[in-house]
Write a protein that holds these residues in place. Structure first.
Motif, short mmCIF file in Angstrom:
data_model
loop_
_atom_site.label_atom_id
_atom_site.label_comp_id
_atom_site.label_asym_id
_atom_site.label_seq_id
_atom_site.Cartn_x
_atom_site.Cartn_y
_atom_site.Cartn_z
N ASP A 128 0.83 -1.20 0.00
CA ASP A 128 0.00 0.00 0.00
C ASP A 128 0.87 1.25 0.00
O ASP A 128 1.84 1.33 0.76
CB ASP A 128 -0.89 0.03 1.25
N PRO A 129 0.53 2.24 -0.83
CA PRO A 129 1.30 3.49 -0.85
C PRO A 129 1.43 4.14 0.52
O PRO A 129 2.48 4.67 0.86
CB PRO A 129 0.51 4.37 -1.82
N ILE A 130 0.35 4.11 1.33
CA ILE A 130 0.43 4.74 2.64
C ILE A 130 1.40 4.01 3.56
O ILE A 130 2.00 4.62 4.45
CB ILE A 130 -0.96 4.87 3.31
N VAL A 131 1.57 2.72 3.33
CA VAL A 131 2.55 1.95 4.10
C VAL A 131 3.96 2.27 3.59
O VAL A 131 4.89 2.47 4.38
CB VAL A 131 2.26 0.43 4.00
N GLN A 132 4.12 2.31 2.28
CA GLN A 132 5.41 2.60 1.69
C GLN A 132 5.95 3.95 2.16
O GLN A 132 7.15 4.11 2.40
CB GLN A 132 5.32 2.59 0.16
N GLN A 133 5.06 4.93 2.29
CA GLN A 133 5.48 6.28 2.66
C GLN A 133 5.77 6.43 4.15
O GLN A 133 6.45 7.37 4.55
CB GLN A 133 4.39 7.29 2.26
N ALA A 134 5.25 5.52 4.96
CA ALA A 134 5.34 5.68 6.41
C ALA A 134 6.74 5.39 6.94
O ALA A 134 7.36 4.39 6.58
CB ALA A 134 4.33 4.76 7.10
N ASP A 135 7.23 6.29 7.80
CA ASP A 135 8.46 6.04 8.52
C ASP A 135 8.18 5.19 9.76
O ASP A 135 9.00 4.38 10.17
CB ASP A 135 9.11 7.37 8.95
N TRP A 136 7.01 5.42 10.36
CA TRP A 136 6.56 4.65 11.52
C TRP A 136 5.10 4.27 11.34
O TRP A 136 4.32 5.03 10.75
CB TRP A 136 6.69 5.47 12.81
N ILE A 137 4.74 3.10 11.87
CA ILE A 137 3.35 2.66 11.87
C ILE A 137 2.94 2.40 13.31
O ILE A 137 3.64 1.69 14.05
CB ILE A 137 3.16 1.39 11.02
N ILE A 138 1.82 2.99 13.69
CA ILE A 138 1.33 2.86 15.06
C ILE A 138 -0.06 2.23 15.02
O ILE A 138 -0.98 2.78 14.41
CB ILE A 138 1.26 4.22 15.76
N SER A 139 -0.21 1.08 15.64
CA SER A 139 -1.50 0.42 15.74
C SER A 139 -2.14 0.82 17.07
O SER A 139 -1.53 0.70 18.13
CB SER A 139 -1.30 -1.10 15.68
N TYR A 140 -3.39 1.30 16.98
CA TYR A 140 -4.06 1.78 18.19
C TYR A 140 -5.56 1.56 18.01
O TYR A 140 -6.24 2.33 17.36
CB TYR A 140 -3.73 3.26 18.41
N GLY A 141 -6.06 0.45 18.56
CA GLY A 141 -7.46 0.10 18.37
C GLY A 141 -7.74 -0.46 16.99
O GLY A 141 -8.87 -0.39 16.50
N TYR A 142 -6.72 -1.06 16.38
CA TYR A 142 -6.83 -1.61 15.02
C TYR A 142 -7.39 -3.02 15.08
O TYR A 142 -7.01 -3.81 15.95
CB TYR A 142 -5.44 -1.61 14.40
N ARG A 143 -8.28 -3.36 14.15
CA ARG A 143 -9.01 -4.63 14.22
C ARG A 143 -8.41 -5.75 13.37
O ARG A 143 -8.97 -6.83 13.28
CB ARG A 143 -10.47 -4.41 13.81
N TYR A 144 -7.28 -5.48 12.74
CA TYR A 144 -6.69 -6.49 11.87
C TYR A 144 -5.30 -6.88 12.37
O TYR A 144 -4.62 -6.09 13.03
CB TYR A 144 -6.56 -5.96 10.44
#
Length: 199
Positions: A35-51
């Protein structure tokens, strides 16, 4: 710094990241490594994510994917952590941890115990936990993104729950989110005859 938050939009965090000069994007949809939004991210923060976040994405963003979890890990990994902390009368708190291939099993970046009053409901205790974890996160974010915190392994077995596990206690939740936590304490430890289940 580009930050991708997986989970519901949080106005407080949105303002915080902006104040820090970070670009932030929120999404609740399931994401993948291409996903482009994943590719662009320097950090990913999961907070209340259902997957569950896939291993390929985790490998691609090695040590840049963290979770904000409203339980005192390793207690109450998985679903409904706040509810289970009362049903099983286990330690209550919040944890920030790296995400690995397990569910809420990654190394701990920071955690705090939480205190509640006798008059709490599921709603008020949830609000307090979210406020507490957001305070902890915003205090530590500069250190986290600079990789200046040494994470530690989770200690002990703790507990884990699926969404379906709470079905046998729905009779206790007639008031939904406004259910007093006092009527929930220890109920999962009691068997039908009033004794204790064996661990």
């Amino acid at each position: 710094m580009h930050v991708l938050v997986l989970g519901p939009f949080r106005e407080h965090l949105n303002r915080y990241f902006s104040d820090q000069g970070d670009t932030v994007f929120f999404t609740e949809r399931q994401v993948y490594e291409k996903d482009p939004i994943v590719q662009q991210a320097d950090w990913i923060i999961s907070y209340g994510y259902r997957y569950i976040i896939g291993e390929r994405l985790l490998q691609q963003k090695s040590n840049k994917v963290i979770n904000l979890h409203i339980s005192y890990l390793p207690w109450n990994r998985g679903a409904d952590p706040n509810l289970w902390s009362f049903l099983e009368n286990t330690p209550k708190g919040v944890s920030i941890h790296y995400i690995d291939k397990g569910i809420d099993t990654g190394k701990i970046i920071a955690q705090e115990l939480a205190d509640f009053t006798d008059g709490e409901t599921l709603r008020t205790s949830y609000i307090k936990l979210t406020e507490q974890i957001e305070r902890l996160f915003t205090r530590l974010w500069p250190e986290i993104k600079a990789n200046r915190i040494d994470p530690v392994l989770q200690q002990g077995t703790g507990s884990f729950h699926f969404v379906k596990d709470k079905e046998r206690f729905t009779n206790l939740l007639s008031l939904g989110w406004d259910t007093p936590v006092s009527i929930l304490v220890g109920k999962a430890l009691q068997s039908d005859d009033g004794g204790l289940e064996q661990e």
